[in-house]
Structures are given as structure tokens and as C-alpha cells.
Scaffold this motif. Structure first.
Motif, PDB file in Angstrom:
ATOM      1  N   VAL A 201       0.883  -1.260  -0.150  1.00  0.00           N
ATOM      2  CA  VAL A 201      -0.022   0.057   0.045  1.00  0.00           C
ATOM      3  C   VAL A 201       0.979   1.174   0.140  1.00  0.00           C
ATOM      4  O   VAL A 201       0.711   2.141  -0.676  1.00  0.00           O
ATOM      5  CB  VAL A 201      -0.825  -0.094   1.126  1.00  0.00           C
ATOM      6  CG1 VAL A 201      -1.707   1.387   1.280  1.00  0.00           C
ATOM      7  CG2 VAL A 201      -1.961  -1.157   1.182  1.00  0.00           C
TER       8      VAL A 201
ATOM      9  N   ARG B 173       3.368   2.065  -1.516  1.00  0.00           N
ATOM     10  CA  ARG B 173       3.672   2.311  -2.907  1.00  0.00           C
ATOM     11  C   ARG B 173       2.989   2.968  -3.886  1.00  0.00           C
ATOM     12  O   ARG B 173       3.050   3.527  -4.721  1.00  0.00           O
ATOM     13  CB  ARG B 173       4.621   1.186  -3.457  1.00  0.00           C
ATOM     14  CG  ARG B 173       5.853   0.769  -2.698  1.00  0.00           C
ATOM     15  CD  ARG B 173       6.293  -0.513  -3.597  1.00  0.00           C
ATOM     16  NE  ARG B 173       5.368  -1.752  -3.016  1.00  0.00           N
ATOM     17  CZ  ARG B 173       5.767  -2.942  -3.065  1.00  0.00           C
ATOM     18  NH1 ARG B 173       7.254  -3.057  -3.655  1.00  0.00           N
ATOM     19  NH2 ARG B 173       5.252  -3.903  -2.868  1.00  0.00           N
ATOM     20  N   GLN B 174       1.581   2.838  -3.486  1.00  0.00           N
ATOM     21  CA  GLN B 174       0.291   3.175  -4.234  1.00  0.00           C
ATOM     22  C   GLN B 174      -0.024   4.578  -3.639  1.00  0.00           C
ATOM     23  O   GLN B 174      -0.962   5.193  -4.514  1.00  0.00           O
ATOM     24  CB  GLN B 174      -0.645   2.146  -4.250  1.00  0.00           C
ATOM     25  CG  GLN B 174      -0.362   0.846  -4.609  1.00  0.00           C
ATOM     26  CD  GLN B 174      -1.352  -0.376  -4.392  1.00  0.00           C
ATOM     27  OE1 GLN B 174      -2.206  -0.080  -3.674  1.00  0.00           O
ATOM     28  NE2 GLN B 174      -1.030  -1.245  -5.047  1.00  0.00           N
TER      29      GLN B 174
ATOM     30  N   ASN C 153      -7.809  -2.122  -5.953  1.00  0.00           N
ATOM     31  CA  ASN C 153      -7.440  -2.474  -7.292  1.00  0.00           C
ATOM     32  C   ASN C 153      -8.265  -1.627  -8.119  1.00  0.00           C
ATOM     33  O   ASN C 153      -9.564  -1.668  -8.456  1.00  0.00           O
ATOM     34  CB  ASN C 153      -7.788  -4.098  -7.709  1.00  0.00           C
ATOM     35  CG  ASN C 153      -7.593  -4.421  -8.865  1.00  0.00           C
ATOM     36  OD1 ASN C 153      -6.700  -3.904  -9.476  1.00  0.00           O
ATOM     37  ND2 ASN C 153      -8.002  -5.552  -9.598  1.00  0.00           N
TER      38      ASN C 153
END
Length: 159
Positions: free
Chosen positions: A72, A74-75, A150
Motif C-alpha cells: 500500500v 507504494r500506491q 484494485n
């Protein structure tokens, strides 16, 4: 890139495991609070059982949150929200774990009395306040930063 099935993605385990301890700990706090004024076994022992189950659950939620963290972080756009969420989750877990320890001390008559029961409730209510804040931060991560979500392609080709 190969898409993993939804149930294999480790970041999905956290939202699956976090909702029970939230409910258990908030209801346990309510039971213990009512148990001060209505000292029946239903309120006292029920609160103790809910507290014990909630403490186990919150540590599972922290474990699964740590599994999701690497994916998470990294997003999302603002990782400071994630860090604040994590730090306060640990604080919440320690407050409720301390409450459980005090409750067990009271239960086994190592120290007992109304003052100790009130102290347990005060620590639980403090933990509940932090828990609500942690939940707010978690919702902010999901709904404002799409943490662990997603995001399908524009043409929804994956469906």
C-alpha cells in the motif's frame, strides 16, 4: 503482469481482519462502562470476554496491516497518513492490552476494587477514542488515496 486472485493479495487480509476487533473493543468499552453502575456478571464478564477477544483481534489486525504496508505504501500519494494510522493503531493496541492486563489483575484479585474497575474503563475509553481516529485514517487511506484498492483499466478489460 499476472493478476493474483483477490483472496491471495495480502493487502486484502487487513480489511478482512480489522472490523471485528473494532466492534468488539468498542462494545467491550460500553459493557465495562455500564458494568460500573450495574455490576452484574453480564456486563462485567461480558465486557471482559469482549475485551480479550478484541485484544487478540487487534494484534491480528496489526499483523495484517504490516503485511499490507509494503504494498500500500507504494500506491498512495501521502504516506504520512499511513504512518499516522500505523502509529496510532499500535497505541490503541497497547491501551487495550493494558486494559486487559488491569482487568485480569482485578479478576484474579491481585488488586481489586471499584477504583481499578474505573481505571480499566478510563483506559478503554481512551483507547476507544484513538481507535475511532485510527478508523478515520484507515477510511481516508482507502477512500481518498485508494490504498489497497484494485483500480481497473479504463476499458474494464479485466472483467
Amino acid at each position: 503482469m499476472i493478476e493474483l486472485p483477490e483472496f491471495i493479495r495480502t493487502e486484502v487480509y487487513h480489511p478482512l481482519s480489522v472490523h471485528f476487533p473494532i466492534t468488539l473493543l468498542l462494545v467491550a468499552s460500553l459493557f465495562k462502562l455500564v458494568g460500573i453502575w450495574i455490576p452484574t456478571p453480564t456486563w462485567r464478564q461480558g465486557g471482559s470476554l469482549l475485551l480479550a477477544l478484541g485484544v487478540v483481534g487487534i494484534w491480528i489486525a496489526i499483523y495484517t496491516g504490516n503485511l499490507a504496508d509494503g504494498i500500500v505504501s507504494r500506491q498512495i500519494c501521502d504516506p504520512t497518513v499511513l504512518k499516522t494510522h500505523e502509529n496510532n493503531a499500535y497505541l490503541t493496541a497497547w491501551f487495550f492490552s493494558g486494559s486487559l492486563l488491569l482487568d485480569l489483575i482485578n479478576r484474579f484479585d491481585l488488586l481489586s476494587g471499584k477504583i481499578l474497575r474505573i481505571l480499566v474503563v478510563l483506559v478503554m475509553l481512551t483507547g476507544s477514542g484513538i481507535l475511532v481516529y485510527v478508523g478515520h485514517l484507515g477510511a481516508e487511506l482507502v477512500y481518498e488515496q485508494a490504498a489497497g484498492v484494485n483500480v481497473p483499466s479504463g476499458d474494464c478489460a479485466g472483467f
